[in-house]
Design an enzyme around this catalytic site. Structure first.
Site, PDB file in Angstrom:
ATOM      1  N   SER A 135     -92.387  23.329-112.932  1.00 42.03           N
ATOM      2  CA  SER A 135     -92.383  21.931-112.787  1.00 42.03           C
ATOM      3  C   SER A 135     -91.364  21.624-111.497  1.00 42.03           C
ATOM      4  O   SER A 135     -90.617  22.525-110.843  1.00 42.03           O
ATOM      5  CB  SER A 135     -91.456  20.992-113.928  1.00 42.03           C
ATOM      6  OG  SER A 135     -91.128  19.855-113.627  1.00 42.03           O
ATOM      7  N   TYR A 148     -83.546  20.668-119.074  1.00 41.62           N
ATOM      8  CA  TYR A 148     -85.058  20.513-118.758  1.00 41.62           C
ATOM      9  C   TYR A 148     -85.344  21.333-117.345  1.00 41.62           C
ATOM     10  O   TYR A 148     -85.841  22.224-116.981  1.00 41.62           O
ATOM     11  CB  TYR A 148     -85.716  19.554-118.973  1.00 41.62           C
ATOM     12  CG  TYR A 148     -87.098  19.603-118.545  1.00 41.62           C
ATOM     13  CD1 TYR A 148     -87.993  20.447-119.403  1.00 41.62           C
ATOM     14  CD2 TYR A 148     -87.599  18.970-117.422  1.00 41.62           C
ATOM     15  CE1 TYR A 148     -89.335  20.533-118.993  1.00 41.62           C
ATOM     16  CE2 TYR A 148     -88.925  19.191-117.007  1.00 41.62           C
ATOM     17  CZ  TYR A 148     -89.839  20.029-117.754  1.00 41.62           C
ATOM     18  OH  TYR A 148     -91.188  20.216-117.553  1.00 41.62           O
TER      19      TYR A 148
END
Length: 250
Positions: A135, A148
């Protein structure tokens, strides 16, 4: 026929990647926790899709799944480590520790253990491709990204370290790093089912789609065996970098 294993195959990126690779002529093993979703995908894709229930947060489940896969597949040509999730957007001092544990178990430990199971056979065959779905959050910090983002930074560095360990073999490793993407369950899960907040996140934004990531995976898979795409960061045109934050009058 080449064989690909795709984790997190029941929806979103994973399901789109399975569809794309089957269309490219691959036999695809799709794994996920939700067996009913996998069976629906098999009904859609036919005999070239093999559903296997696997929870990447449970080592015993990974072992059982690989035992089943090895009965059906002589080798894996491609591993797509797609299973992952984000939970919550609270700042670190307000976050739920159980959410942190689950993200680490899925995005870090699960990805590492699945890779650990698949890698020795690829090295023995001296061929194979591992595609990790990272990501932009692994590179670009933002409020609420805390654990995250840290898990995706792990994916980035793990991919690089795999490349270092695999030097001298023909096994390739790619880290694909998507930015804002719509058309998946990702934000609904992250925002705990708050449909209004999800709608606001994507309001008037043409985000990238699961099909775009599937197309990227298919492109990496069809490259010549002497080429390795180390990493690829993908954002919609509507998304870009923000200025550094400055707090005044502290």
């Amino acid at each position: 026929m080449k064989t690909a294993l795709v984790t997190g195959a029941s929806s979103g990126f994973g399901a789109a990647i399975c569809r794309r690779l089957v269309a490219e002529g691959y036999a695809v093993v799709g794994t996920a926790r939700r067996g009913d979703k996998l069976e629906a995908l098999r009904a859609e894709l036919g005999d070239n899709f093999m559903p296997v229930v696997m929870d990447v947060t449970e080592p015993a489940s990974i072992d059982a799944a690989f035992a089943q896969i090895q009965q059906r597949c002589t080798s894996l040509d491609v591993l797509v480590n797609n299973a992952g999730l984000a939970l919550g957007v609270e700042k670190a001092q307000q976050a739920n520790a159980a959410n942190w544990e689950r993200m680490i178990a899925t995005n870090v430990t699960g990805l590492a253990l699945v890779t650990h199971r698949a890698l020795p056979a690829m090295v023995a065959a001296n061929r194979g491709l591992i595609i990790n779905i990272g990501s932009t959050a692994g590179s670009v910090p933002y409020p609420g990204g805390n654990v995250y983002g840290a898990t995706k930074a792990f994916v980035k560095q793990f991919s690089r370290n795999l490349r270092a360990d695999l030097s001298g073999t023909r096994v390739r490793v790619t880290n694909i790093e998507p930015g804002l993407c719509s058309g998946t369950e990702f934000s609904m899960v992250r925002l705990d089912g708050n449909a209004e907040a999800v709608a606001e996140l994507y309001r008037d934004v043409e985000a990238i789609r699961p099909q775009d990531i599937a197309e990227t995976v298919a492109w990496v898979c069809q490259l010549p065996a002497h080429m390795n795409i180390n990493s690829m960061e993908i954002m919609p045109v509507a998304q870009s970098y923000a200025a550094l934050s400055v707090a005044r009058n502290l």
